[in-house]
Design an enzyme around this catalytic site. Sequence first.
Site, PDB file in Angstrom:
ATOM      1  N   ALA A   1       0.859  -1.178   0.000  1.00 34.17           N
ATOM      2  CA  ALA A   1       0.000   0.000   0.000  1.00 34.17           C
ATOM      3  C   ALA A   1       0.898   1.231   0.000  1.00 34.17           C
ATOM      4  O   ALA A   1       2.075   1.145   0.340  1.00 34.17           O
ATOM      5  CB  ALA A   1      -0.870  -0.024   1.256  1.00 34.17           C
TER       6      ALA A   1
ATOM      7  N   GLY B   1       0.511  -5.086   0.680  1.00 34.05           N
ATOM      8  CA  GLY B   1      -0.604  -5.054  -0.258  1.00 34.05           C
ATOM      9  C   GLY B   1      -0.223  -5.623  -1.618  1.00 34.05           C
ATOM     10  O   GLY B   1      -1.073  -6.167  -2.334  1.00 34.05           O
TER      11      GLY B   1
ATOM     12  N   GLU C   1       3.936  -5.574   7.112  1.00 32.70           N
ATOM     13  CA  GLU C   1       3.112  -4.542   7.755  1.00 32.70           C
ATOM     14  C   GLU C   1       3.408  -4.378   9.240  1.00 32.70           C
ATOM     15  O   GLU C   1       3.344  -3.279   9.793  1.00 32.70           O
ATOM     16  CB  GLU C   1       1.620  -4.873   7.573  1.00 32.70           C
ATOM     17  CG  GLU C   1       1.082  -4.627   6.167  1.00 32.70           C
ATOM     18  CD  GLU C   1       1.242  -5.805   5.226  1.00 32.70           C
ATOM     19  OE1 GLU C   1       2.057  -6.716   5.521  1.00 32.70           O
ATOM     20  OE2 GLU C   1       0.553  -5.833   4.190  1.00 32.70           O
TER      21      GLU C   1
HETATM   22  N1  3HC Z   1       4.630   3.409  -0.030  1.00 30.09           N
HETATM   23  C1  3HC Z   1       5.113   4.616  -0.357  1.00 30.09           C
HETATM   24  N2  3HC Z   1       6.406   4.849  -0.662  1.00 30.09           N
HETATM   25  C2  3HC Z   1       7.223   3.801  -0.619  1.00 30.09           C
HETATM   26  C3  3HC Z   1       6.796   2.515  -0.276  1.00 30.09           C
HETATM   27  C4  3HC Z   1       5.423   2.328   0.016  1.00 30.09           C
HETATM   28  N3  3HC Z   1       4.923   1.129   0.321  1.00 30.09           N
HETATM   29  N4  3HC Z   1       7.853   1.680  -0.304  1.00 30.09           N
HETATM   30  C5  3HC Z   1       8.911   2.425  -0.655  1.00 30.09           C
HETATM   31  N5  3HC Z   1       8.535   3.707  -0.852  1.00 30.09           N
HETATM   32  C6  3HC Z   1       9.366   4.827  -1.306  1.00 30.09           C
HETATM   33  C7  3HC Z   1      10.447   5.171  -0.306  1.00 30.09           C
HETATM   34  O1  3HC Z   1       9.959   6.080   0.643  1.00 30.09           O
HETATM   35  C8  3HC Z   1      11.503   5.777  -1.195  1.00 30.09           C
HETATM   36  O2  3HC Z   1      11.091   7.093  -1.488  1.00 30.09           O
HETATM   37  P1  3HC Z   1      12.177   8.257  -1.689  1.00 30.09           P
HETATM   38  O3  3HC Z   1      13.043   7.809  -2.804  1.00 30.09           O
HETATM   39  O4  3HC Z   1      11.341   9.450  -1.967  1.00 30.09           O
HETATM   40  O5  3HC Z   1      12.916   8.327  -0.391  1.00 30.09           O
HETATM   41  C9  3HC Z   1      11.389   4.969  -2.476  1.00 30.09           C
HETATM   42  O6  3HC Z   1      10.094   4.385  -2.439  1.00 30.09           O
HETATM   43  C10 3HC Z   1      12.417   3.862  -2.611  1.00 30.09           C
HETATM   44  O7  3HC Z   1      12.398   3.086  -1.410  1.00 30.09           O
HETATM   45  P2  3HC Z   1      13.726   2.476  -0.780  1.00 30.09           P
HETATM   46  O8  3HC Z   1      14.766   3.530  -0.677  1.00 30.09           O
HETATM   47  O9  3HC Z   1      13.309   1.772   0.446  1.00 30.09           O
HETATM   48  O10 3HC Z   1      14.141   1.465  -1.943  1.00 30.09           O
HETATM   49  P3  3HC Z   1      14.842   0.056  -1.843  1.00 30.09           P
HETATM   50  O11 3HC Z   1      15.053  -0.373  -3.238  1.00 30.09           O
HETATM   51  O12 3HC Z   1      15.988   0.098  -0.900  1.00 30.09           O
HETATM   52  O13 3HC Z   1      13.763  -0.914  -1.170  1.00 30.09           O
HETATM   53  C11 3HC Z   1      11.604  -1.903  -0.878  1.00 30.09           C
HETATM   54  C12 3HC Z   1      12.606  -1.232  -1.850  1.00 30.09           C
HETATM   55  C13 3HC Z   1      12.146  -3.238  -0.415  1.00 30.09           C
HETATM   56  C14 3HC Z   1      10.309  -2.086  -1.610  1.00 30.09           C
HETATM   57  C15 3HC Z   1      11.422  -0.989   0.361  1.00 30.09           C
HETATM   58  O14 3HC Z   1      11.124   0.327  -0.088  1.00 30.09           O
HETATM   59  C16 3HC Z   1      10.325  -1.395   1.295  1.00 30.09           C
HETATM   60  O15 3HC Z   1      10.522  -2.270   2.102  1.00 30.09           O
HETATM   61  N6  3HC Z   1       9.166  -0.711   1.211  1.00 30.09           N
HETATM   62  C17 3HC Z   1       8.079  -0.895   2.139  1.00 30.09           C
HETATM   63  C18 3HC Z   1       7.342  -2.170   1.952  1.00 30.09           C
HETATM   64  C19 3HC Z   1       6.196  -2.262   2.920  1.00 30.09           C
HETATM   65  O16 3HC Z   1       6.313  -2.045   4.097  1.00 30.09           O
HETATM   66  N7  3HC Z   1       5.029  -2.615   2.396  1.00 30.09           N
HETATM   67  C20 3HC Z   1       3.848  -2.768   3.194  1.00 30.09           C
HETATM   68  C21 3HC Z   1       3.082  -1.498   3.169  1.00 30.09           C
HETATM   69  S1  3HC Z   1       1.700  -1.533   4.237  1.00 30.09           S
HETATM   70  C22 3HC Z   1       0.510  -2.390   3.381  1.00 30.09           C
HETATM   71  O17 3HC Z   1       0.749  -2.851   2.306  1.00 30.09           O
HETATM   72  C23 3HC Z   1      -0.830  -2.474   4.068  1.00 30.09           C
HETATM   73  C24 3HC Z   1      -1.761  -3.428   3.404  1.00 30.09           C
HETATM   74  O18 3HC Z   1      -1.659  -4.691   3.998  1.00 30.09           O
HETATM   75  C25 3HC Z   1      -3.163  -2.982   3.542  1.00 30.09           C
END
Ligand code: 3HC
Length: 697
Positions: A63, A102, A125
């Site tokens: 998400a 998500g 999450e």
């Molecule tokens: N939402 C919004 N922005 C995100 C994002 C997300 N889920 N994931 C990454 N970004 C953004 C980062 O803030 C960063 O932005 P910036 O360049 O402006 O600083 C950019 O994307 C790149 O991120 P990273 O520097 O972390 O890039 P990496 O290549 O090192 O890592 C990744 C990539 C493994 C995908 C890592 O970004 C990550 O772990 N992201 C989060 C994943 C996550 O927690 N997902 C679950 C979200 S909650 C959810 O899905 C709820 C649902 O169940 C309802």
Amino acid sequence: MPEVVRVERHGDVALIKVDNPPVNALGLALRAGLLAAFRATEADAAVRAVVLLCEGRTFMAGADIKEFGKPAQAPSLPELVEAIEAASKPSVAVIHGSALGGGLEVALACHYRIATTTAQVGLPEVKLGLLPGAGGTQRLPRLAGVAKALEMIVSGAPIGAAQAVEQGIVDELLDSDLADAGLAYARRLIAEGRGPRRTGERQAHLPDEDCAALIAAKHAEVQKRQPGLFSPLRCVAAVEAATRLPLAEGLKRERELFQECLASAQRAALIHSFFAEREAAKIAGLPADTPLREVRSAAVVGGGTMGVGIALCFANVGIPVKLLEIDGAALERALQRARAIYQASVERGSLSAEARDKRLGLLQGVLDDAALADVDLVIEAVFESLEVKRQVFARLDAVCKPGAILASNTSSLDLDQIAAFTQRPQDVVGLHFFSPANVMRLLEVVRGKATSAEVLASAMHLGKRLKKVAVAVGVCDGFVGNRMIFQYGRQAEFLLEEGASPAQVDKALRDFGMAMGPLAVRDLSGLDISHAIREGQRPRLKPGQTLPTVLDQLFAAGMLGQKSGVGFYRYQDGARAPQDNPALPAMLEQAAALRGIRRQPLSDEHIVERCLFALINEAAQILDEGIAQRASDIDLIFLNGYGFPSWRGGPLFYADSLGLEHVLQRIREFHQRFGAWWQPAPLLERLVAEGRRFADL
Ligand code: 3HC
Ligand code: NAI
């Protein structure tokens, strides 16, 4: 608005392509685009199967985290996921990079999944104070079983594609172009007459699983290992619902639990640290395209406590590293420690014997500094003495190739002085690891006056490669983390003299959420070290800044902490469990008499305020001096290097959550009662006067 979803027709297969850089997060535009695309393919009689893939570096990473805490906008992710699963035409998710949160939930709703060999899938999450809120807690147990689902959802750790296949999460691995593989898979489905295969229609556990026992065991484990955290127990509750309820009801329960997490203060704190980590990589005045010096090989000078741990950090990520010691015996001791650390990991089951051998193969002990001539980076980790550092840096200057990065792990010396021992101060930078260096995630990257932009950018980049949280800081006594912790520890000592016991001080701060109490930490690192640091600071004290005297008494009595079996606590027969030190009360009475006060009972609340507000006031001063770039950098330092509770978001996020006016008011009261150490930081006063928070800076 740029087009984030495109649909291509390839005969009777529809190919849905997602393009929402950088990580294809499922924000509003993407959710709406995907829903429209799935509806269109559903309505198109000529489409017999659907392939979903993502452009760019990764499948959907979850998400859009930026939307949490804002009003929800339709279509919601659960709505999208339900529509995908309900579709009458078989769908295939083609996963590359990471399918997280998500993103994985969308893939689980698709009827089939294929993935590249390097792909990862996970439900992280919980790390954001949430739980998978779009069916992940209901569908994952139906594919992988309850035990695996609990493990993945409660830890948040992703797994690799091969394991995902073993667990039944992914159907097969692909080795060709994403679109080609997806189309070929879809055509096979059509040819074999295989229609939708809905995860939600399966049984929510493996045939031989004892769900109740698995849930009870995980519940107990979370209560023991993660007390204070809100979302892990709710993750367990959501999976429990999956084992008991039909899908629709389970999804409803998951939604309720998700909303509870979303509304929690912990969610806000954990998301703050997620973005803080990404922000920390950005340095004002340092363009993102600053050229980087490549680090293909490294060396560490000094194989003591820190040097060995630092060398392992390189071997762990596949970078060959040389370890230089003064003589054969010291070198053998260092290498033996490295072997023992890896061996312990093998015995714990967290490292394979093969990986151990590979890593040890990357570590080379050397005795002659000429061996450092060809490495791209050297980190000095010798004794904390300016004279020893002078000798080492003069030699490094003489032997290292031009362009090599010369780093120091000093924790308290002046990096600018160290840089000046060389003819190339622009190549010198501080890389301040924390003990144990192979475990702690924090890396303070210390920018000297002369450090070049290229070297600073390369050091930050290296931090990420080493899987550290790298935070840029300026030069001052103790840099950011230690400078703040001096204030915190000093208050802990004053509190003893005023009437608290070590056990009370430590427990109050552990109850606040700190991983360890400040006095137990002191005993662990050694009171000789605390004493030496304090003596070093004594000449720089400002008028009115008196020091607690209990440490002097302990030091004089040879009570140096765990290493001597007694310090703030007593450790009987080598045991680590602390007991009261019977000699301490008399010392504290004497210290109180010297201060002209009477020891009296103190409340836990007072203890926490004294220690925490001392941190906050110093942090404000550090920010004002530009030693740290931003408040969230300071939060990261405490979260990753000092055991600050993750769910409180760091000291300055915590201060904002209390309200800075309240914090300043208490600091002013302490200033009146306890004197010079409590001079309110001018930045704190300005923020309060302007009605702003640290987060607004
Ligand atoms: N939402 C919004 N922005 C995100 C994002 C997300 N889920 N994931 C990454 N970004 C953004 C980062 O803030 C960063 O932005 P910036 O360049 O402006 O600083 C950019 O994307 C790149 O991120 P990273 O520097 O972390 O890039 P990496 O290549 O090192 O890592 C990744 C990539 C493994 C995908 C890592 O970004 C990550 O772990 N992201 C989060 C994943 C996550 O927690 N997902 C679950 C979200 S909650 C959810 O899905 C709820 C649902 O169940 C309802
Ligand atoms: P240590 O005393 O455990 O190890 C120092 C090692 O350097 C010894 O093994 C010694 O033989 C070796 N050495 C000394 N001179 C050398 C030379 N000229 N060439 C090669 N090797 C040499 O010290 P420790 O604790 O590892 O500290 C090292 C540095 O790391 C210090 O600057 C310290 O301030 C810093 N530091 C220490 C932390 C800690 O918790 N111990 C935390 C963060 C930084």
